[in-house]
Each structure stands twice: as structure tokens, then as C-alpha cells.
Design an enzyme around this catalytic site. Structure first.
Site, PDB file in Angstrom:
ATOM      1  N   MET A 152      24.419   9.315   2.269  1.00 32.97           N
ATOM      2  CA  MET A 152      24.308  10.620   2.905  1.00 32.97           C
ATOM      3  C   MET A 152      24.626  10.537   4.399  1.00 32.97           C
ATOM      4  O   MET A 152      25.307  11.401   4.948  1.00 32.97           O
ATOM      5  CB  MET A 152      22.900  11.196   2.683  1.00 32.97           C
ATOM      6  CG  MET A 152      22.778  12.659   3.013  1.00 32.97           C
ATOM      7  SD  MET A 152      23.964  13.697   2.146  1.00 32.97           S
ATOM      8  CE  MET A 152      22.953  14.338   0.809  1.00 32.97           C
ATOM      9  N   LYS A 156     -17.498  -0.851   5.748  1.00 37.84           N
ATOM     10  CA  LYS A 156     -17.959  -1.789   4.718  1.00 37.84           C
ATOM     11  C   LYS A 156     -19.476  -1.709   4.518  1.00 37.84           C
ATOM     12  O   LYS A 156     -19.963  -1.835   3.395  1.00 37.84           O
ATOM     13  CB  LYS A 156     -17.552  -3.205   5.122  1.00 37.84           C
ATOM     14  CG  LYS A 156     -17.701  -4.220   4.002  1.00 37.84           C
ATOM     15  CD  LYS A 156     -17.178  -5.578   4.439  1.00 37.84           C
ATOM     16  CE  LYS A 156     -17.346  -6.599   3.325  1.00 37.84           C
ATOM     17  NZ  LYS A 156     -16.869  -7.932   3.742  1.00 37.84           N
ATOM     18  N   PHE A 199     -11.568  -7.280  13.746  1.00 36.93           N
ATOM     19  CA  PHE A 199     -10.488  -7.714  12.860  1.00 36.93           C
ATOM     20  C   PHE A 199     -10.177  -6.623  11.831  1.00 36.93           C
ATOM     21  O   PHE A 199     -11.085  -6.120  11.172  1.00 36.93           O
ATOM     22  CB  PHE A 199     -10.883  -9.012  12.136  1.00 36.93           C
ATOM     23  CG  PHE A 199      -9.829  -9.471  11.156  1.00 36.93           C
ATOM     24  CD1 PHE A 199      -8.574  -9.878  11.601  1.00 36.93           C
ATOM     25  CD2 PHE A 199     -10.080  -9.468   9.787  1.00 36.93           C
ATOM     26  CE1 PHE A 199      -7.596 -10.281  10.705  1.00 36.93           C
ATOM     27  CE2 PHE A 199      -9.104  -9.869   8.891  1.00 36.93           C
ATOM     28  CZ  PHE A 199      -7.867 -10.276   9.345  1.00 36.93           C
ATOM     29  N   GLN A 200      -8.934  -6.269  11.698  1.00 34.06           N
ATOM     30  CA  GLN A 200      -8.452  -5.214  10.794  1.00 34.06           C
ATOM     31  C   GLN A 200      -9.166  -3.876  11.005  1.00 34.06           C
ATOM     32  O   GLN A 200      -9.305  -3.099  10.073  1.00 34.06           O
ATOM     33  CB  GLN A 200      -8.531  -5.672   9.325  1.00 34.06           C
ATOM     34  CG  GLN A 200      -7.547  -6.806   9.049  1.00 34.06           C
ATOM     35  CD  GLN A 200      -7.358  -7.117   7.567  1.00 34.06           C
ATOM     36  OE1 GLN A 200      -8.239  -6.883   6.752  1.00 34.06           O
ATOM     37  NE2 GLN A 200      -6.195  -7.648   7.224  1.00 34.06           N
ATOM     38  N   GLU A 222       0.811  -1.218   0.000  1.00 27.63           N
ATOM     39  CA  GLU A 222       0.000   0.000   0.000  1.00 27.63           C
ATOM     40  C   GLU A 222       0.846   1.271   0.000  1.00 27.63           C
ATOM     41  O   GLU A 222       0.414   2.298  -0.515  1.00 27.63           O
ATOM     42  CB  GLU A 222      -0.961   0.002   1.192  1.00 27.63           C
ATOM     43  CG  GLU A 222      -2.075  -1.045   1.104  1.00 27.63           C
ATOM     44  CD  GLU A 222      -1.695  -2.408   1.682  1.00 27.63           C
ATOM     45  OE1 GLU A 222      -0.491  -2.624   1.972  1.00 27.63           O
ATOM     46  OE2 GLU A 222      -2.585  -3.258   1.846  1.00 27.63           O
TER      47      GLU A 222
END
Lengths: 572, 167
Positions: free
Chosen positions: A472, A164, A114-115, A52
Site C-alpha cells: 500500500m 501483586k 522492577f517492571q 502480549e
């Protein structure tokens, strides 16, 4: 009639269509299934990333390339948290994104389902605005508002959290252009009295300097900046994100200023009697020690964001408005200045302190970039990662056009350079090749998107500038920490050519300066999707010029010092 | 850390009456490690909006920056520093004091002086309600300290511009 009622997911897709969205970048998951199901029948193209964060940088690259809103679609929980680095990157650089994050069903909110995660809560400080949608009937208005907020004023990311059941439930509300944003104003023109005051200061200047930032590019003010510079005969320097807004090959161009900017741009900042910041926000990479910045100069500052006024330093005049419109207000009020002596002084600095790099020794990143600039004659799109290679790209690639050089400036996000090239390639309408300039460190953070580039056969030339170090940080440890190289050795790097081949992407390799032109030409000529070139570079090379963090601009260092330096006092 | 000797600033905001607005505002303060001393929120006559009054202490330059960063939030209609402006400023405090029947007269005298009222009373305690500006409440509280203060709670400042204009 009943079958004509759209559900939330279908409503969102219809809104996206109405906003002109053709492509979105995303990754599915449980809560997002209703949206991906609706996409199955849609004309909107989905670019499936491999992570993602990658999807978010892709949308960011697309937005920077096109000036349009980049759209991201992910699932709840880890899907949403993985976008945060990308959202923050876009926020820091004022990039318009709409990030759609799915969420657990409304009745599960706050129950550790969940999630489930508090996505809007986690992202409050790194979005321009956000929504948690509780009713599908709010969707038409919210989608309208989100696109409006993302791309107007100072652009930025807008997040919409979508439970959802909101995606699956019916939406009977009509599509609308109406918005409910009583607190949101889009600045346009500056106050006429401020313009007059600015014009007066400009007319009295003998040593003016224009400082062009990202705001000028976002506003589409290239033409106006050039007109102003030529009208008052003033030299122009750019921030990293401003590069390309004013052509690098223009005689009045001084290139980039700041920590790794040119000596002549930095000298000009110190000597100027007028610093005119055009859509730049006096970042610490630009000012060095703020107390000593522009001490001899009047300061004029154009910014569309009122909160930039006096944030870092107090200008003599603050012009609040859109750069392009403000410059159009100002242009008729200024006339030619006698700056011949000033420009002559700068020309002598240009001759005395040119950007350069050693020709002896192993393959130099600077040489790769310089050759790329010459071979393409600057007609190329570059998305760049973060580190030494980034600074050398800013120094040695002549950006003559806006929206050709894409950098994670404010955030300095390693891992940005490669996925953003995927978005830039998809949005690219210039016909120029797209180069992803990455170091061995940053590339390994998001290189899983090789499959995304391969599967869409995107014409990206991935240039891996490999010095087997986090260069760097190593440079700082070299210069300020007694060469105590701590956790910067990237021993264990893969064989990047073989790695590309594993994804079905051809790989080339270069080890000597003499091979650079040939191998770059080969990569440019390849036209069957992405190609990777592995440059095995000099391991211990340092970026100069350099102003140590927090130091005054006059402490600029142009070559490796012989003595040990004090640890910098500024941030990173 | 906010230095307690720094001057208090009264900030009044008009905001959209939407979930999350308060968090967004609080985060602008906490990002700089600033504390909110008191806070009042209530819906306006038009229920689409709320008014908030925030009292905070700190460097005036930084607070000024915080205020324009508040104004930048999409849901904020305006945010203004009302310190030293011509405003009506009121707070309310409830103070529960332990006092015996012998001490009661003295407490009630104090109460009378500050135009406070008695809202609850028992054998060994008395609860007072006082309204007014911050200094008045501070003064009454400090005078009551010779008795044992059992509990003390105070609203934030409510502020209204003097004159005909809306705050």
C-alpha cells in the site's frame, strides 16, 4: 472458616466464571504469578501467546467473533506496554475487552520498582475505562463494572491494573451485582420526536441510501437493516467494518464505499438525496473531503455514542440510541418509497463500473480472494491484516453474514490479522473454516504466534499474500511520489513454507492464477490444525478504485493514471 | 495553539470523586492541543462527587465537541458549558504590590473602590485580596500596574447556577 477466604487472584477468577468467561489469552510474569497460580486449579482455559500484543489481538478476534468480552491477562511493565497496540486497536473499533495487567506491590508504586510502569496512566486515552485496584475487597465490584462497561453502550476495552499484593491479599467482600457508576448511562431508544422527524425525511426521499457501519453489526441489527432496506427499497452500502451486516449478494447491496470502495457506492453517495448512516461514524476513509460530502443530501445519523453527533458533519437528524432498538422504533413509521428510477440508475452504474482485475500477468491477490469467496460460497470466517490485500478482501469476498469478516479498521494495525484468527477460531461456533488473510509485511510482525496456533491445533488456513513489498505504501509512492520506492522493499522475506514447517505446520505454495483453486481446496480439506499457503503474487499491483486522501469523492480513480498526481492533502 | 483573542468558556462538571478523573479530563483537552486556563475542583456536599469548573478558550465548535467527549467519560456525571448562562461567577485574587508609605494611601483608595481587603502589609509592600468576576479583577490589576506588582495569584472561576436548581 479461614480456608474459605479467597485471595484477590482467586476472587478475580470467580468473577470471570460468573461472567461466563471460558478462555483467556495471556502471558505470565513476576507480578502476575498469583493469578497464574490460581489458574492452575481453574476450569478457565488459558491460551498462552508468544507476545502480549498477540494475546490482545487474540482476545480481540475472540470478541469480534462471539460478541462476548475478550479477556487478556499479562504481567506488569513490558507485559502491560506490549498490550497497548492491541488495546488501541480494540478501542478504535469498539471491541469489548477486559485487560488484566499485573502490577508491582502497592507500596512500590511510583518508585521505579522492577517492571513497574504507570500502566493506567499510559493507557488513559486508549481505554473506555480503567482501574488501579488498591484493595482486594474492591475486586468483586470492579470486575462487575468492568464487564458491564466493556460490553454495553459503545463497547470498548477496560483495563484493570492489579498490584501483586492485591492479588495475594484476602478478599472478604461478597460477590455483587451492584455497581457504582453514577456517570455511566447506556442509551437505548431514540427520542420519539427525532424518530418522527427522521421518518418524515425518509418519506420525502426519492434517492435514499443506507450507509451501514460496525454499530449495526455490534447491535445485532442485521435483520432490521434488511427489513428497512426492503421496505423503503433503498440501496445499501457498508463501511469496511459494516460488511456482512447486509448481505453482499442482495440486489440492493452496493458493497463498500469510501477510499477503495466501489464506483457505484461512491457515485450513489454523491447523487443520493438522503444518506442514512446506521451505526457508522463518517470516518475520513468514508467521507473524503468532508466539505463536499453529501452536499445534495439530507443526513440522518444513528449512533449509540452521543459524542459522534456533529463530530464530523452535522446531520439533519441525529438518532441517539442503540441501532437495533432505534430501527425497531422507526420501521413502523416508514412505508414503501418510489425508488425504481434511482435503483435503475444504480444498476446501470453497476454494469458500467464493476469491480475487476487484470487476468494477465502473475498471480493476483484479487484472484485468490475471489476464488476463496466462490469455493467457500462465502461460508468462511476471515481475519484480515492491513494493506492492499485487506482492501481486495473487502472488494472481492462476498460477506453475507455479520461477524464473518474481521478487520482492524480504525487503527489499521499491521500484525492484527494472524493472532486475531486464533481468537476467532477459538470462539467460532459456525463450523466454517477460519482464514487468516495476511500480507508478507503484517504477518512478519506477529508470526511468532504460529506456535500458539500449532499447539492448540486450531483449524486456521493462513493465506500469506506475498508481493515482497509493503504494497500500500509502495502504491502511494508509485502514484504520488514519482515511484521513489523508499523502505518498502521486503527483500529478505523468509521461505514461508519452510517457516511453517519449522513449527510443525504444513505449508503449500502457489505461483500461478491457475493453481489457486486447487491449493485453496487442499487447505480447506486439511483438518489437522493450522495450514499455511504461500501465494507468490504480482509485485506491483495497485488497488482501484481509489479516492486520494482528502479529495472529493468525485475524484475517484479507477485505473493507473497516465499522469503524475498531486500529493494527497488528507491524512495518510 | 489556543488563540488568546478567542472567547473564554466556563465549563462546569460534576464528576465521581475518584483518582485519575482529573487526568482523564485534562487529556480530552490536550489531545486537541487545547489549554486549560483555569481550574477549580472541590468535593460536593455528597463526598462521592466533586465539582469542577474549567475555563478554556478556543473555537466554540471544538469546545462543544470537547464537552460531549468529557460527558462520555465513565466518571463524569455531567459537563456543561455555562458561558452566557445565568450564573453566579466569582474569582479570588491575591496581589502583592510594592509601595512606599507615601503611595500607600492611593493603593488603599483603590482597594476601597474595588471592595478589596488588605491581608498583609509591611514597610514597602501591601498584599490585597479581591473577589469578584473576572473583569473586576482584571480592572483592579491593571490599575495597580502603575505600582510594581511583586506577585499575583488568582483562583479559577467558581460558578453556581442562579435559582433553585443545582449547577
Amino acid at each position: 472458616m479461614k480456608e474459605n477466604i479467597l485471595n484477590g487472584a482467586e476472587t478475580i477468577l470467580e468473577c470471570l466464571k460468573r461472567e461466563g468467561v471460558e478462555t483467556l489469552f495471556g502471558y505470565p510474569g513476576g507480578s502476575a504469578i498469583p493469578l497464574f497460580d490460581a489458574l492452575y486449579d481453574s476450569n478457565i482455559k488459558v491460551v498462552l501467546s508468544r507476545h502480549e500484543q498477540g494475546a490482545t489481538h487474540m482476545a480481540d478476534g475472540y470478541a469480534r467473533q462471539t460478541g462476548k468480552v475478550g479477556v487478556v491477562l499479562v504481567t506488569s511493565g513490558p507485559g502491560a506496554t506490549n498490550t497497548i497496540t492491541g488495546i488501541y486497536t480494540a478501542m478504535m473499533d469498539s471491541v469489548p475487552l477486559v485487560v488484566l495487567t499485573a502490577q508491582t506491590i502497592t507500596s512500590n508504586l511510583g518508585k521505579d520498582a522492577f517492571q513497574e510502569c504507570d500502566t493506567s496512566g499510559m493507557t488513559f486515552t486508549t481505554v473506555k475505562h480503567s482501574y488501579l485496584v488498591k484493595d482486594p475487597n474492591d475486586l468483586p465490584r470492579i470486575m462487575k463494572e468492568a464487564f458491564h462497561i466493556a460490553q454495553t453502550g459503545r463497547p470498548g476495552p477496560v483495563l484493570i491494573d492489579l498490584p501483586k499484593d492485591v492479588l495475594a491479599g484476602p478478599c472478604t467482600a461478597p460477590f455483587t451485582d451492584e455497581m457504582d457508576l453514577p456517570g455511566y448511562k447506556v442509551p437505548t431508544y431514540a427520542k420519539e420526536s427525532d424518530i418522527d422527524e427522521a421518518a418524515k425525511i425518509i418519506q420525502n426521499s426519492k434517492k435514499p441510501l443506507l450507509l451501514v457501519g460496525h454499530g449495526a453489526m455490534i447491535s445485532g441489527a442485521s435483520r432490521q437493516v434488511k427489513e428497512l432496506a426492503e421496505k423503503i427499497n433503498a440501496p445499501v452500502t457498508s463501511t469496511l467494518l459494516g460488511l456482512g451486516t447486509f448481505p453482499a449478494n442482495h440486489p440492493l447491496s452496493l458493497g463498500m464505499l469510501g477510499m477503495h470502495g466501489t464506483v457505484f457506492a461512491n457515485k450513489a453517495i454523491v447523487e443520493a438525496d438522503l444518506i442514512f448512516s446506521i451505526g457508522s461514524r463518517f470516518d475520513d476513509r468514508i467521507t473524503g473531503k468532508v466539505e463536499e460530502f453529501g452536499q445534495n443530501a439530507k443526513i440522518i445519523h444513528i449512533d449509540i455514542d452521543a459524542a459522534e453527533k456533529n463530530k464530523i458533519l452535522k446531520p439533519d437528524v441525529f438518532l441517539h440510541g442503540d441501532v437495533k432498538l432505534v430501527l425497531e422504533q422507526l420501521l413502523p413509521k416508514v412505508s414503501s418509497l418510489k425508488t425504481e428510477a434511482w435503483n435503475k440508475t444504480i444498476d446501470t452504474w453497476k454494469k458500467r463500473f464493476p469491480l475487476s482485475y487484470p487476468r494477465q500477468g502473475g498471480l493476483r491477490m484479487q484472484h485468490v480472494i475471489r476464488t476463496l469467496s466462490e469455493i467457500t460460497q462465502g461460508k468462511a470466517i476471515l481475519t484480515v491484516d492491513v494493506g492492499q490485500h485487506q482492501m481486495w478482501t473487502a472488494q472481492f469476498f462476498d460477506a453475507n453474514y455479520p461477524r464473518q469478516l474481521h478487520n482492524s479498521g480504525g487503527a489499521g494495525t499491521m500484525g492484527f490479522g494472524f493472532p486475531s484468527s486464533i481468537g476467532a477460531a477459538i470462539g467460532n461456533t459456525t463450523g466454517w473454516p477460519v482464514f487468516s488473510i495476511v500480507g508478507d509485511g503484517g504477518f512478519q510482525m506477529t508470526m511468532s504466534e504460529l506456535s500458539t496456533a500449532a499447539i492448540h491445533k486450531l483449524p486456521i488456513k493462513i493465506l500469506v499474500l506475498d508481493n515482497k513489498y509493503l504494497g500500500m505504501v509502495r502504491q502511494w509512492q508509485d502514484m504520488f511520489y514519482d515511484k521513489r520506492y523508499s523502505s518498502v522493499d521486503l527483500e529478505g522475506n523468509p521461505n514461508f513454507v519452510k517457516l511453517a514447517e519449522a513449527y510443525g505446520i504444513p505449508g503449500l505454495r502457489a505461483r500461478r492464477n491457475a493453481d489457486v483453486a486447487k491449493v485453496l481446496q487442499k487447505a480447506i480439506d486439511y483438518n489437522d490444525g493450522p495450514i499455511l499457503v504461500h501465494f507468490e503474487c504480482e509485485k506491483e499491483d495497485n488497488v482501484f478504485p481509489m479516492i486520494p486522501a482528502g479529495a472529493s469523492i468525485t475524484s475517484i480513480i479507477t485505473e493507473t493514471p497516465k499522469v503524475k498526481l498531486e500529493k494527497p492533502t488528507g491524512s495518510t | 495553539m489556543t488563540n488568546t483573542t478567542e472567547k473564554s468558556h466556563s465549563i462546569s462538571l460534576k464528576v465521581a470523586n475518584k483518582p485519575g478523573v482529573l487526568v482523564r479530563i485534562a487529556l480530552v483537552f490536550s489531545r486537541r492541543g487545547y489549554n486549560i486556563d483555569s481550574l477549580v475542583v472541590s468535593p460536593t456536599l455528597d463526598s462521592r462527587f466533586s465539582r469542577m469548573n474549567i475555563v478554556a478558550r478556543g473555537n466554540p465548535k471544538i469546545l462543544g465537541q470537547i464537552i460531549i467527549q468529557l460527558e462520555k467519560l465513565v466518571d463524569i456525571v455531567h459537563a456543561k458549558d455555562r458561558t452566557d448562562m445565568s450564573v453566579v461567577e466569582k474569582e479570588l485574587a491575591l496581589i502583592k504590590v510594592k509601595c512606599s508609605t507615601e503611595e500607600r494611601t492611593e493603593v488603599l483608595q483603590l482597594c476601597d473602590h474595588f471592595k478589596a481587603i488588605t491581608v498583609d502589609m509591611g514597610e514597602n509592600y501591601i498584599t490585597l485580596q479581591i473577589t469578584g468576576n473576572s473583569d473586576k479583577i482584571d480592572a483592579m490589576r491593571s490599575l495597580l500596574e502603575k505600582f510594581e506588582i511583586i506577585e499575583y495569584i488568582r483562583t479559577g472561576k467558581v460558578i453556581m447556577l442562579r435559582g433553585e436548581d443545582q449547577t
